[in-house]
Design an enzyme around this catalytic site. Structure first.
Site, PDB file in Angstrom:
ATOM      1  N   ARG A  73       0.855  -1.184   0.000  1.00 30.35           N
ATOM      2  CA  ARG A  73       0.000   0.000   0.000  1.00 30.35           C
ATOM      3  C   ARG A  73       0.892   1.235   0.000  1.00 30.35           C
ATOM      4  NH1 ARG A  73      -1.978   1.089   4.339  1.00 30.35           N
ATOM      5  NH2 ARG A  73      -1.426  -0.645   5.679  1.00 30.35           N
ATOM      6  N   TYR A 201      -1.108  -3.761  -7.026  1.00 35.23           N
ATOM      7  CA  TYR A 201      -0.942  -4.439  -5.730  1.00 35.23           C
ATOM      8  C   TYR A 201      -2.258  -4.440  -4.941  1.00 35.23           C
ATOM      9  CZ  TYR A 201      -0.142  -5.275  -0.889  1.00 35.23           C
ATOM     10  OH  TYR A 201      -0.283  -5.777   0.378  1.00 35.23           O
ATOM     11  N   LYS A 210      -9.515  -1.974   1.753  1.00 36.74           N
ATOM     12  CA  LYS A 210      -9.175  -0.787   2.548  1.00 36.74           C
ATOM     13  C   LYS A 210      -9.943   0.452   2.052  1.00 36.74           C
ATOM     14  CE  LYS A 210      -6.089  -3.102   4.840  1.00 36.74           C
ATOM     15  NZ  LYS A 210      -6.351  -3.517   6.223  1.00 36.74           N
ATOM     16  N   HIS A 230     -10.685  -1.429  11.760  1.00 35.67           N
ATOM     17  CA  HIS A 230      -9.599  -2.324  11.340  1.00 35.67           C
ATOM     18  C   HIS A 230      -9.422  -3.396  12.422  1.00 35.67           C
ATOM     19  CE1 HIS A 230      -5.140  -2.416   9.760  1.00 35.67           C
ATOM     20  NE2 HIS A 230      -5.872  -3.369   9.228  1.00 35.67           N
ATOM     21  N   SER A 252      -1.279  -2.854  11.059  1.00 33.19           N
ATOM     22  CA  SER A 252      -0.968  -3.829  10.010  1.00 33.19           C
ATOM     23  C   SER A 252       0.280  -4.618  10.392  1.00 33.19           C
ATOM     24  CB  SER A 252      -0.696  -3.097   8.690  1.00 33.19           C
ATOM     25  OG  SER A 252      -1.802  -2.295   8.372  1.00 33.19           O
ATOM     26  N   CYS A 254       0.785  -6.855  12.650  1.00 27.12           N
ATOM     27  CA  CYS A 254       1.039  -7.072  14.084  1.00 27.12           C
ATOM     28  C   CYS A 254       0.307  -8.314  14.585  1.00 27.12           C
ATOM     29  CB  CYS A 254       0.619  -5.857  14.899  1.00 27.12           C
ATOM     30  SG  CYS A 254       1.873  -4.568  14.955  1.00 27.12           S
ATOM     31  N   ASP A 281      -9.479  -8.933   9.627  1.00 26.90           N
ATOM     32  CA  ASP A 281      -8.934  -7.615   9.258  1.00 26.90           C
ATOM     33  C   ASP A 281      -9.919  -6.458   9.439  1.00 26.90           C
ATOM     34  OD1 ASP A 281      -6.720  -6.099   8.228  1.00 26.90           O
ATOM     35  OD2 ASP A 281      -7.753  -5.925   6.310  1.00 26.90           O
ATOM     36  N   ARG A 381       1.756 -12.232  -0.207  1.00 29.17           N
ATOM     37  CA  ARG A 381       0.414 -12.479   0.328  1.00 29.17           C
ATOM     38  C   ARG A 381      -0.200 -13.765  -0.194  1.00 29.17           C
ATOM     39  NH1 ARG A 381      -1.869  -8.256   3.735  1.00 29.17           N
ATOM     40  NH2 ARG A 381      -0.252  -6.666   3.747  1.00 29.17           N
TER      41      ARG A 381
HETATM   42  C1  OXD Z   1      -3.021  -4.099   5.821  1.00 28.76           C
HETATM   43  C2  OXD Z   1      -3.646  -5.305   5.242  1.00 28.76           C
HETATM   44  O1  OXD Z   1      -2.116  -3.532   5.200  1.00 28.76           O
HETATM   45  O2  OXD Z   1      -4.558  -5.860   5.883  1.00 28.76           O
HETATM   46  O3  OXD Z   1      -3.439  -3.697   6.921  1.00 28.76           O
HETATM   47  O4  OXD Z   1      -3.273  -5.724   4.127  1.00 28.76           O
HETATM   48 MN    MN Z   2      -5.201  -4.704   7.600  1.00 31.38          MN
END
Ligand code: OXD
Ligand code: MN
Length: 597
Positions: A73, A201, A210, A230, A252, A254, A281, A381
């Protein structure tokens, strides 16, 4: 070209306008059928956009590589385009909508020439439910179509549910030249519009995720009286079959996916406890008739970080990704046409291509230069179907969602935050969320205490002013008569050598059990300056390599460190600006006061 591809005149008019701009050679409506998806997979394989993997070991799985300059991102190129700058706030990048439309139109102009425009009607949440919101994404990428088919609910039933309404989110995506200098991810919350250009991406182009389910949805949630967060959603089932739900916000990367799919440690498993994943998420939350907050996961799949996922860290995620999955930027094992990533196992493939598609020599791996020496990109991913998750909750498709008992915030703090604490009430809990932060450790960067404030883990995802967002949180606490209790956890406290003290992963359930016991008033706590902290004997450490003294240390609150932190909080509030609610300044003053006593 016939642009009347749906029965909805608003959808058709908008498609016609976009067709005039991007000038495709063809239009295809995505209908959600397996036959169409299979034809698109074949086409993507024939052009090299995707690689079909070993059907025996990884049935219906594919590998895709993004451009080397397009692997994550891009927060600095993400804009909230409200007519008034102050409505986007100081934390977001802002562009004037007119200026932005004009600037991006030049980039979109003719960008689909010789290509097909795919029209994806999708729903965030169960189609037809009270939570559901609909979107249409236009894209020139089959990879995007196939990912959206996994991550959202796509099909003609979405158009049926939309009927003749104009209430849908208009998303336009073009890969264009994948030019990072001209990459823009722009949101027009006042127009229900998202424009994304020059990226391929996931987080920038799967517009349901998002862009819609957090940035646009948070804006809509404020307007309509609900919340887009989130957060993961996890159910914990006790031996008598009762399930309690927790939602948790972590920045993100974590460990949200790991917590969402955790396997109970033996001490709980043997007693009959089970855990169920509702989401990893994003959570949308609404106040139910009972005054509780009810949550759904608006997505239909997982876009998880591959590196570090293995049979020990997250066996459920691994099992989920073993079929019907699109892997992005992982390492390609040429011996058996499978995939690999750092942390999967200790056997890196000897005959392999790295995430860039180059011949890869695993002996050259250098932890300090992962991007250039690893097999898989650190942000590689898997896009996997929720339906394939072994611990998926049976409430996943329940249109009513699940009632939330506890909201958990979490940061990555080496010293400041204890393992867990409970806020005094909703207002204080909102304050706790607003001061969430993560910091670098000495082991990682050589510099301790570089703190990034990430309120509610929403810093990159709030579609309007952060101060207004906090005010919305305060308001929701007043509307929800039986609001969840709010907690904060920190799995990342370190010893003097920089090693993590708490084992994490499945053992985090020991902390969640204390949290649920608090929600049911079944256990006491010690009141400290920052909130309620567990009495050490109330966290079960049976079978762990942790002494009671270490647990006491993990639960300790260092007042001097917290006072230092207060200065950082104040600076951050100033940065957010003059819409920070007075209640949060009151909470900060009260915290300082308690710490000074
Ligand atoms: C993020 C994701 O970047 O969930 O938070 O991909
Ligand atoms: Mn996320």
């Amino acid at each position: 070209m016939n642009t009347n591809v749906t029965a909805n005149k608003y959808v058709n008019e908008w498609i016609a306008e976009m067709v005039e701009l991007v000038k495709p050679s063809d239009i295809v409506l995505i209908d959600g059928t397996e036959a169409q998806a299979e034809a698109l997979r074949k086409e993507a394989c024939s052009t090299g956009e995707m690689i079909k993997l070993n059907e025996t070991e990884l049935p219906n799985c594919y590998l895709h590589r993004t451009a080397i300059n397009d692997v994550a991102r891009v927060e600095n190129r993400t804009f909230i385009c409200t007519s008034k700058k102050e409505d986007a706030g100081n934390i977001n990048n802002w562009m004037d909508p007119k200026e932005c439309y004009a600037k991006l139109s030049k980039l979109y102009d003719g960008s689909y020439k010789g290509k097909t425009m795919y029209v994806i009607p999708y729903s965030m949440s169960v189609v037809g439910s009270d939570f559901a919101k609909y979107g249409i994404e236009l894209t020139d990428s089959i990879y995007v179509v196939l990912n959206m088919l996994i991550m959202t609910r796509v099909g003609l039933n979405v158009l049926e549910a939309l009927g003749d309404s104009a209430d849908f989110i208009k998303g336009l995506h073009a890969r264009a030249d994948i030019d990072e200098e001209n990459r823009y991810i722009c949101h027009f919350p006042e127009d229900n519009t998202i424009w994304s250009v020059n990226s391929g991406y996931g987080g920038n182009v799967l517009l349901g995720k998002k862009c819609f389910a957090l940035r646009i949805a948070s804006y809509l949630g404020r307007k309509e009286g609900w919340m887009a967060e989130h957060m993961l959603i996890l159910g914990i089932e006790s031996p008598d079959g009762e399930v309690k739900y927790i939602s948790a916000a972590f920045p993100s990367a974590c460990g949200k996916t790991n917590l969402a799919m955790l396997i109970p440690p033996e001490i709980y498993k043997s007693k009959g406890y089970k855990t169920w994943c509702v989401g990893d998420d994003i959570a949308w939350l609404r106040v139910g008739k009972d005054g509780r907050l009810w949550a759904v996961n608006p997505e239909n799949g997982f876009f998880g970080v591959a590196p570090g996922t293995n049979v020990n860290s997250n066996p459920n995620a691994l099992a989920t990704a073993m079929r019907d999955t699109i892997f992005t930027n992982v390492c390609h094992n040429l011996d058996n046409n499978t995939v690999w990533w750092e942390g999967l196992d200790k056997n890196p493939p000897k005959n392999a291509l790295n995430w860039k598609g180059e011949v890869w020599d695993y002996t050259k791996y250098d932890k300090a230069d992962k991007v250039n020496t690893s097999g898989a990109h650190p942000n590689s991913r898997f896009t996997a179907m929720a339906a394939n998750c072994p611990c998926l909750s049976d409430k996943f498709n329940d249109p009513a969602g699940v009632p939330i008992s506890a909201i958990v915030f979490g940061g990555r703090r080496a010293k400041t935050a204890p393992l867990v604490y409970q806020s005094f009430n909703w207002q204080h809990g909102t304050f706790v969320g607003s001061i969430m932060a993560s910091e670098t450790t000495a082991a990682a960067a050589g510099a301790v205490g570089v703190v990034r404030r990430d309120p509610m883990a929403m810093r990159p995802f709030v579609g309007y002013d952060m101060g207004d967002y906090w005010a919305h949180w305060l308001k929701m606490g007043k509307v929800a008569a039986n609001a969840p209790k709010i907690f904060h956890v920190n799995w990342f406290r370190t010893d003097d050598e920089g090693n993590f003290i708490w084992p994490g992963f499945g053992d985090n359930m020991r902390v969640l059990m204390w949290i649920l016991a608090r929600c049911e008033d079944k256990v006491g706590a010690t009141e400290t300056a920052i909130g309620y902290v567990p009495n050490p004997d109330d966290i079960d450490i049976t079978g762990l390599d942790i002494s009671r003294d270490t647990l006491v240390e993990l639960l300790s609150v260092d007042k001097a460190l917290w006072l230092e932190d207060c200065a950082g909080i104040e600076d951050f509030y100033k940065q957010v600006g003059d819409r920070v609610p007075a209640e949060l300044y009151d909470e900060l003053a009260a915290l300082k006061d308690r710490l000074s006593k």
